[in-house]
Design a protein around this motif. Structure first.
Motif, PDB file in Angstrom:
ATOM      1  N   ALA A  63      -4.361   8.358 -16.274  1.00 41.49           N
ATOM      2  CA  ALA A  63      -5.179   7.543 -17.158  1.00 41.49           C
ATOM      3  C   ALA A  63      -6.085   6.632 -16.338  1.00 41.49           C
ATOM      4  CB  ALA A  63      -4.293   6.705 -18.080  1.00 41.49           C
ATOM      5  N   GLN A  64      -7.317   6.454 -16.800  1.00 43.61           N
ATOM      6  CA  GLN A  64      -8.273   5.637 -16.049  1.00 43.61           C
ATOM      7  C   GLN A  64      -7.781   4.204 -15.825  1.00 43.61           C
ATOM      8  OE1 GLN A  64     -12.382   6.043 -17.242  1.00 43.61           O
ATOM      9  NE2 GLN A  64     -12.936   4.025 -16.467  1.00 43.61           N
ATOM     10  N   PRO A  65      -7.180   3.539 -16.812  1.00 40.98           N
ATOM     11  CA  PRO A  65      -6.689   2.173 -16.563  1.00 40.98           C
ATOM     12  C   PRO A  65      -5.641   2.117 -15.457  1.00 40.98           C
ATOM     13  CG  PRO A  65      -6.853   2.579 -18.914  1.00 40.98           C
ATOM     14  CD  PRO A  65      -7.070   3.894 -18.252  1.00 40.98           C
ATOM     15  N   SER A  66      -4.779   3.136 -15.384  1.00 38.91           N
ATOM     16  CA  SER A  66      -3.756   3.158 -14.336  1.00 38.91           C
ATOM     17  C   SER A  66      -4.392   3.297 -12.961  1.00 38.91           C
ATOM     18  CB  SER A  66      -2.774   4.311 -14.579  1.00 38.91           C
ATOM     19  OG  SER A  66      -2.089   4.141 -15.812  1.00 38.91           O
ATOM     20  N   LEU A  67      -5.409   4.176 -12.864  1.00 41.32           N
ATOM     21  CA  LEU A  67      -6.080   4.354 -11.588  1.00 41.32           C
ATOM     22  C   LEU A  67      -6.826   3.074 -11.198  1.00 41.32           C
ATOM     23  CD1 LEU A  67      -7.877   7.480 -10.297  1.00 41.32           C
ATOM     24  CD2 LEU A  67      -9.037   5.292 -10.141  1.00 41.32           C
ATOM     25  N   SER A  68      -7.514   2.463 -12.155  1.00 41.20           N
ATOM     26  CA  SER A  68      -8.250   1.227 -11.863  1.00 41.20           C
ATOM     27  C   SER A  68      -7.303   0.122 -11.409  1.00 41.20           C
ATOM     28  CB  SER A  68      -9.027   0.771 -13.105  1.00 41.20           C
ATOM     29  OG  SER A  68     -10.006   1.725 -13.473  1.00 41.20           O
ATOM     30  N   SER A  69      -6.129   0.037 -12.041  1.00 43.63           N
ATOM     31  CA  SER A  69      -5.146  -0.979 -11.663  1.00 43.63           C
ATOM     32  C   SER A  69      -4.646  -0.758 -10.237  1.00 43.63           C
ATOM     33  CB  SER A  69      -3.966  -0.949 -12.640  1.00 43.63           C
ATOM     34  OG  SER A  69      -2.966  -1.860 -12.243  1.00 43.63           O
ATOM     35  N   ALA A  70      -4.374   0.499  -9.888  1.00 39.17           N
ATOM     36  CA  ALA A  70      -3.911   0.808  -8.533  1.00 39.17           C
ATOM     37  C   ALA A  70      -4.991   0.476  -7.506  1.00 39.17           C
ATOM     38  CB  ALA A  70      -3.518   2.278  -8.435  1.00 39.17           C
ATOM     39  N   LEU A  71      -6.235   0.721  -7.868  1.00 37.30           N
ATOM     40  CA  LEU A  71      -7.344   0.431  -6.965  1.00 37.30           C
ATOM     41  C   LEU A  71      -7.494  -1.082  -6.756  1.00 37.30           C
ATOM     42  CD1 LEU A  71      -9.437   2.100  -5.403  1.00 37.30           C
ATOM     43  CD2 LEU A  71     -11.005   1.795  -7.325  1.00 37.30           C
ATOM     44  N   ARG A  72      -7.359  -1.855  -7.829  1.00 37.66           N
ATOM     45  CA  ARG A  72      -7.437  -3.314  -7.706  1.00 37.66           C
ATOM     46  C   ARG A  72      -6.302  -3.855  -6.830  1.00 37.66           C
ATOM     47  NH1 ARG A  72      -8.823  -3.050 -13.206  1.00 37.66           N
ATOM     48  NH2 ARG A  72      -6.657  -3.470 -13.793  1.00 37.66           N
ATOM     49  N   GLN A  73      -5.108  -3.293  -7.007  1.00 40.60           N
ATOM     50  CA  GLN A  73      -3.975  -3.719  -6.185  1.00 40.60           C
ATOM     51  C   GLN A  73      -4.244  -3.443  -4.701  1.00 40.60           C
ATOM     52  OE1 GLN A  73      -0.559  -1.711  -7.760  1.00 40.60           O
ATOM     53  NE2 GLN A  73      -0.646  -2.751  -9.741  1.00 40.60           N
ATOM     54  N   LEU A  74      -4.843  -2.296  -4.418  1.00 42.55           N
ATOM     55  CA  LEU A  74      -5.164  -1.946  -3.037  1.00 42.55           C
ATOM     56  C   LEU A  74      -6.193  -2.922  -2.458  1.00 42.55           C
ATOM     57  CD1 LEU A  74      -4.823   0.031  -0.673  1.00 42.55           C
ATOM     58  CD2 LEU A  74      -6.592   1.478  -1.722  1.00 42.55           C
ATOM     59  N   GLU A  75      -7.208  -3.258  -3.246  1.00 40.40           N
ATOM     60  CA  GLU A  75      -8.225  -4.200  -2.786  1.00 40.40           C
ATOM     61  C   GLU A  75      -7.616  -5.585  -2.548  1.00 40.40           C
ATOM     62  OE1 GLU A  75     -12.476  -2.720  -4.587  1.00 40.40           O
ATOM     63  OE2 GLU A  75     -11.078  -3.623  -6.009  1.00 40.40           O
ATOM     64  N   GLN A  76      -6.727  -5.996  -3.453  1.00 41.61           N
ATOM     65  CA  GLN A  76      -6.084  -7.304  -3.298  1.00 41.61           C
ATOM     66  C   GLN A  76      -5.210  -7.343  -2.053  1.00 41.61           C
ATOM     67  OE1 GLN A  76      -4.047  -7.855  -7.031  1.00 41.61           O
ATOM     68  NE2 GLN A  76      -5.949  -8.164  -8.183  1.00 41.61           N
ATOM     69  N   GLU A  77      -4.493  -6.266  -1.797  1.00 44.42           N
ATOM     70  CA  GLU A  77      -3.613  -6.224  -0.633  1.00 44.42           C
ATOM     71  C   GLU A  77      -4.410  -6.266   0.667  1.00 44.42           C
ATOM     72  OE1 GLU A  77      -0.025  -3.444   1.249  1.00 44.42           O
ATOM     73  OE2 GLU A  77      -0.747  -3.127  -0.798  1.00 44.42           O
ATOM     74  N   LEU A  78      -5.558  -5.582   0.682  1.00 46.96           N
ATOM     75  CA  LEU A  78      -6.386  -5.553   1.885  1.00 46.96           C
ATOM     76  C   LEU A  78      -7.304  -6.769   1.978  1.00 46.96           C
ATOM     77  CD1 LEU A  78      -7.400  -1.760   1.923  1.00 46.96           C
ATOM     78  CD2 LEU A  78      -5.697  -2.892   3.365  1.00 46.96           C
ATOM     79  N   GLY A  79      -7.506  -7.442   0.847  1.00 50.91           N
ATOM     80  CA  GLY A  79      -8.378  -8.612   0.839  1.00 50.91           C
ATOM     81  C   GLY A  79      -9.847  -8.285   0.955  1.00 50.91           C
ATOM     82  N   MET A 119       0.841  -1.191   0.000  1.00 52.41           N
ATOM     83  CA  MET A 119       0.000   0.000   0.000  1.00 52.41           C
ATOM     84  C   MET A 119       0.879   1.245   0.000  1.00 52.41           C
ATOM     85  SD  MET A 119      -2.713   1.247   2.925  1.00 52.41           S
ATOM     86  CE  MET A 119      -3.380  -0.408   3.045  1.00 52.41           C
ATOM     87  N   ASP A 120       0.541   2.214  -0.848  1.00 55.47           N
ATOM     88  CA  ASP A 120       1.315   3.451  -0.873  1.00 55.47           C
ATOM     89  C   ASP A 120       0.368   4.647  -0.931  1.00 55.47           C
ATOM     90  OD1 ASP A 120       0.572   3.899  -3.605  1.00 55.47           O
ATOM     91  OD2 ASP A 120       2.200   2.589  -4.247  1.00 55.47           O
ATOM     92  N   ILE A 121       0.952   5.822  -0.752  1.00 56.35           N
ATOM     93  CA  ILE A 121       0.136   7.033  -0.672  1.00 56.35           C
ATOM     94  C   ILE A 121      -0.569   7.319  -1.989  1.00 56.35           C
ATOM     95  CG2 ILE A 121       1.993   8.622  -1.325  1.00 56.35           C
ATOM     96  CD1 ILE A 121      -0.717   9.138   1.402  1.00 56.35           C
ATOM     97  N   ARG A 122       0.047   6.907  -3.100  1.00 57.63           N
ATOM     98  CA  ARG A 122      -0.584   7.120  -4.415  1.00 57.63           C
ATOM     99  C   ARG A 122      -1.907   6.355  -4.480  1.00 57.63           C
ATOM    100  NH1 ARG A 122      -0.548   3.926  -8.964  1.00 57.63           N
ATOM    101  NH2 ARG A 122       0.814   2.506  -7.815  1.00 57.63           N
ATOM    102  N   GLN A 123      -1.899   5.105  -4.038  1.00 53.44           N
ATOM    103  CA  GLN A 123      -3.117   4.308  -4.050  1.00 53.44           C
ATOM    104  C   GLN A 123      -4.193   4.934  -3.160  1.00 53.44           C
ATOM    105  OE1 GLN A 123      -1.252   0.679  -2.721  1.00 53.44           O
ATOM    106  NE2 GLN A 123      -1.460  -0.290  -4.743  1.00 53.44           N
ATOM    107  N   LEU A 124      -3.778   5.431  -2.002  1.00 51.78           N
ATOM    108  CA  LEU A 124      -4.745   6.037  -1.088  1.00 51.78           C
ATOM    109  C   LEU A 124      -5.338   7.318  -1.675  1.00 51.78           C
ATOM    110  CD1 LEU A 124      -3.072   5.557   2.418  1.00 51.78           C
ATOM    111  CD2 LEU A 124      -4.945   4.254   1.405  1.00 51.78           C
ATOM    112  N   ASN A 125      -4.496   8.100  -2.350  1.00 54.38           N
ATOM    113  CA  ASN A 125      -5.008   9.314  -2.994  1.00 54.38           C
ATOM    114  C   ASN A 125      -6.018   8.965  -4.083  1.00 54.38           C
ATOM    115  OD1 ASN A 125      -3.833  11.647  -1.746  1.00 54.38           O
ATOM    116  ND2 ASN A 125      -1.850  11.055  -2.591  1.00 54.38           N
ATOM    117  N   TYR A 126      -5.725   7.934  -4.866  1.00 55.71           N
ATOM    118  CA  TYR A 126      -6.658   7.496  -5.906  1.00 55.71           C
ATOM    119  C   TYR A 126      -7.961   7.002  -5.276  1.00 55.71           C
ATOM    120  CZ  TYR A 126      -2.795   7.568  -9.314  1.00 55.71           C
ATOM    121  OH  TYR A 126      -1.759   7.946 -10.131  1.00 55.71           O
TER     122      TYR A 126
END
Length: 279
Positions: free
Chosen positions: A28-44, A1-8
């Motif tokens: 770009a929307q795909p980049s933001l969506s990817s960061a959001l998915r990574q955050l969800e995966q990390e938090l489960g 988890m990083d601050i960029r993901q939290l800002n998104y």
């Protein structure tokens, strides 16, 4: 988890839309969506429910929003502690109730970020202040008014209400209707005198001030309530909302400020209000 993901994440939460958040974050929307998915995966967990028109936060999303706001604020404070101190600028902003948490949070955050050293004090609209976010009816002599939002009011119904089968609500439907009175409320000030004029008697079950409590009582089945049609209202699944025929139930929200005042803080706030009105 990083601050960029939290800002998104915070941008998506407040905008209620991935595409709108991407525009706000200049990514770009795909980049933001990817960061959001990574955050969800990390938090489960799943942070949002995807809808045809935008997204709505899950309970885990609501929980993370509070933590994310504190973390981002703390990081900003940490960075600020290593920079040269700036002159503090005190600004008192009067706010009426029921302005919409998401849109007001975004407006105030953008205003705070636009002026280093801003010390923002939120006060009651009748207190001494530098500017006020109010309805035109509360405007005082010597104040100018810049519109920000125009809200229509809907009737929020408990889940399973027979009125949910109707596409809209007629005034006659208010006869003996369990109703939650919310004051102060521009829509109530329009509706109630008309009901009295027509001899229609609603069954008032509660008298409260905040939209949040009103919606909680509606969700619990206590009664119906008039609420502004905020963007996230259509995405709620714990209440049904319907327009009311025969009356215009609406309000305009705007910034009231002294006509002869031209401070840097007020100029920046006016700019942010203009941006908000164009969204």
């Amino acid at each position: 988890m990083d601050i960029r993901q939290l800002n998104y994440f915070v941008a998506v939460y407040e905008q209620g839309s991935v595409s709108a958040a991407a525009r706000q974050c200049c990514v770009a929307q795909p980049s933001l969506s990817s960061a959001l998915r990574q955050l969800e995966q990390e938090l489960g967990v799943s942070l949002f429910i995807r809808l045809p028109k935008g997204v709505t936060p899950t309970e885990d999303g609501d929980k993370l929003y509070g933590h994310a706001g504190r973390i981002i604020s703390q990081l900003q404070s940490l960075k600020a502690s290593f920079t040269e101190p700036v002159a503090r600028v005190k600004f008192r902003l009067g706010l009426i109730r029921a302005l919409g948490v998401e849109r007001m949070s975004q407006l105030l955050r953008e205003f705070s970020n636009s002026l280093p050293g801003l010390e923002l004090h939120l006060v009651e609209p009748d207190d001494s202040c530098d500017a006020r976010i109010i309805t035109p009816q509360l405007l005082k002599a010597g104040e100018a008014f810049a519109p920000i939002w125009h809200d229509n009011y809907l009737l929020a119904l408990p889940p399973g209400s027979p009125l949910s089968l109707q596409p809209h609500i007629e005034l006659a439907d208010f006869e003996q209707l369990p109703l939650i009175k919310r004051t102060p409320c521009d829509a109530w000030n329009t509706l109630y005198p008309e009901l009295v004029r027509r001899g229609i008697k609603a069954d008032i079950r509660a008298d409260i001030q905040t939209i949040e409590y009103a919606l909680g009582l509606v969700s619990a089945g206590v009664g119906c309530a008039l609420v502004p049609n905020f963007d996230n209202m259509q995405q709620r699944n714990d209440v049904d909302i319907r327009p009311v025929n025969e009356l215009k139930l609406e309000r305009t929200i705007g910034l009231a400020y002294p006509k002869n005042t031209n401070t840097e803080a007020l100029t920046l706030l006016l700019q942010q209000c203009q941006h908000a009105s164009n969204r």
